[in-house]
Design a protein around this motif. Structure first.
Motif, short mmCIF file in Angstrom:
data_model
loop_
_atom_site.label_atom_id
_atom_site.label_comp_id
_atom_site.label_asym_id
_atom_site.label_seq_id
_atom_site.Cartn_x
_atom_site.Cartn_y
_atom_site.Cartn_z
N SER A 6 1.03 -1.28 0.19
CA SER A 6 0.13 0.05 -0.25
C SER A 6 0.73 1.30 -0.03
O SER A 6 0.57 2.36 -0.71
CB SER A 6 -1.00 0.06 1.05
OG SER A 6 -0.23 -0.18 2.33
N ALA A 7 1.92 1.24 0.76
CA ALA A 7 2.66 2.26 0.78
C ALA A 7 3.45 2.50 -0.71
O ALA A 7 3.43 3.72 -1.14
CB ALA A 7 4.07 2.12 1.59
N ALA A 15 -4.03 -7.01 12.01
CA ALA A 15 -4.92 -5.60 11.76
C ALA A 15 -4.20 -4.56 11.58
O ALA A 15 -4.68 -3.30 11.33
CB ALA A 15 -5.70 -5.48 13.03
N LEU A 16 -2.70 -4.46 12.20
CA LEU A 16 -2.01 -3.11 12.19
C LEU A 16 -1.60 -2.85 10.81
O LEU A 16 -1.30 -1.86 10.51
CB LEU A 16 -0.90 -3.34 12.85
CG LEU A 16 -0.95 -3.34 14.39
CD1 LEU A 16 0.42 -3.82 15.23
CD2 LEU A 16 -1.41 -2.15 14.99
N ALA A 17 -1.93 -3.85 9.86
CA ALA A 17 -1.33 -3.54 8.44
C ALA A 17 -2.53 -2.46 7.80
O ALA A 17 -2.30 -1.93 6.65
CB ALA A 17 -1.41 -4.88 7.70
N LEU A 18 -3.49 -2.32 8.40
CA LEU A 18 -4.63 -1.10 7.78
C LEU A 18 -3.86 0.10 7.59
O LEU A 18 -3.93 0.86 7.08
CB LEU A 18 -5.96 -0.96 8.78
CG LEU A 18 -6.68 -2.46 8.94
CD1 LEU A 18 -7.73 -2.29 9.67
CD2 LEU A 18 -7.10 -2.54 7.34
N ILE A 19 -2.57 0.40 8.63
CA ILE A 19 -1.91 1.26 8.54
C ILE A 19 -1.00 1.35 7.51
O ILE A 19 -0.20 0.65 7.35
CB ILE A 19 -1.15 1.73 9.80
CG1 ILE A 19 -2.16 1.76 11.12
CG2 ILE A 19 -0.32 2.92 9.88
CD1 ILE A 19 -1.26 1.72 12.29
N PRO A 20 -1.11 2.07 6.29
CA PRO A 20 -0.02 2.16 5.44
C PRO A 20 1.35 2.38 5.70
O PRO A 20 1.64 3.19 6.55
CB PRO A 20 -0.48 3.40 4.40
CG PRO A 20 -1.90 3.51 4.78
CD PRO A 20 -2.06 3.35 5.98
N GLY A 21 2.14 1.51 4.99
CA GLY A 21 3.49 1.39 5.67
C GLY A 21 3.87 0.39 6.51
O GLY A 21 5.09 0.03 6.70
N THR A 22 2.87 -0.12 7.22
CA THR A 22 3.26 -1.26 8.18
C THR A 22 3.45 -2.60 7.55
O THR A 22 4.50 -3.33 7.78
CB THR A 22 1.93 -1.70 9.09
OG1 THR A 22 1.47 -0.59 9.60
CG2 THR A 22 2.21 -2.74 10.03
N SER A 23 2.82 -2.82 6.36
CA SER A 23 3.12 -3.95 5.47
C SER A 23 2.44 -5.44 6.28
O SER A 23 2.64 -5.75 7.48
CB SER A 23 4.43 -4.54 5.19
OG SER A 23 4.70 -5.78 4.79
#
Length: 266
Positions: free
Chosen positions: A24-25, A157-165
């Protein structure tokens, strides 16, 4: 969209979907650096279908075994390693599904900030590096405990934050819980199947509700094929690579990219 744009965006999606560097990033940042217009919902749907097809085909034998074993566990209560893994994948998807429903608005607006992407790349990159350096065991995806599934599922679920992967954070959590590099990676890839399927379904619902317009089906088909091929090759060579080298090159890439973004957008 011209061929160059289709090629770059499709290959970027296919490669970064399964590498622990955040797809996503990269898909957000490519238009920022190239001044291309947003690729649109139909294109996103096409490239996600390609990456979904790739992981389904790569793990087709394992998926077939899990599917039949899961069915037997439902009908007769017969349990096996394959059925437990199938249940682990399903239960591991619940946290990200609930988070996606409650945080959909934030994900599509505030969470698309380049600075947030930069901090996520660096922070979760360091976490991946520590998990890989201090990994506690060499268990496979078939050795998962329910506590492992809960931790990895919540981490996803943290992967909803772009850049997390998505792949990066699930591999990180699995490594911390004692899986080996290959076991953590394979479980992460298998976890992507229901998540991507849900994402494709939601995108399809949004697409059919939009006003009818001209659709370049040949461009979408090309995007799906390119994404699928690059994703399949990525899965194969990534599993070979980490057996010999590990995760640290991806950690270094994340940190360098994150610092670059901070310099450009701060």
């Amino acid at each position: 969209m011209d061929f160059l744009q289709i090629f770059i965006l499709s290959v970027v999606q296919g490669l970064t979907e399964f590498l622990p560097i955040s797809s996503s990033a990269h898909l957000i940042l490519v238009p920022v650096f190239t001044a291309w217009e947003d690729q649109g919902l139909a294109f996103d749907l096409a490239v996600h279908l390609g990456s979904l097809a790739a992981v389904l085909w790569y793990f087709r034998v394992q998926i077939a075994g899990m599917g039949s074993a899961w069915t037997r566990s439902l009908l007769s209560g017969q349990k096996s390693a394959d059925s437990r893994l199938a249940w682990a994948i399903l239960w591991g998807t619940v946290p990200v599904g609930l988070a996606g429903i409650t945080m959909k608005g934030l994900v599509e607006t505030e969470f698309r900030s380049p600075l947030l992407i930069a901090f996520s790349l660096i922070l979760f990159g360091i976490a991946l590096g520590v998990a890989d350096f201090r990994r506690k065991g060499e268990r496979t995806e078939y050795d998962l405990r329910w506590s492992d599934v809960l931790v990895v599922g919540c981490a996803q679920a943290l992967a909803l934050i772009p850049g997390t992967s998505r792949s990066g954070i699930t591999m990180t959590a699995a490594l911390f819980m004692g899986l080996g590099r290959e076991g953590a990676s394979r479980f992460s890839f298998l976890l992507s199947i229901p998540v991507t399927t849900l994402a494709v379904g939601l995108q399809l619902l949004e697409l059919v509700q939009m006003p009818a317009g001209s659709t370049d089906w040949s461009s979408l088909a090309l995007a799906a094929v390119l994404s699928g091929i690059s994703a399949y090759l990525c899965i194969h060579y990534f599993l070979v690579f980490i057996r010999q080298i590990g995760m640290q090159p991806f950690v270094a890439y994340r940190i360098v990219l994150g610092v670059l973004l901070l310099v450009v957008f701060w």
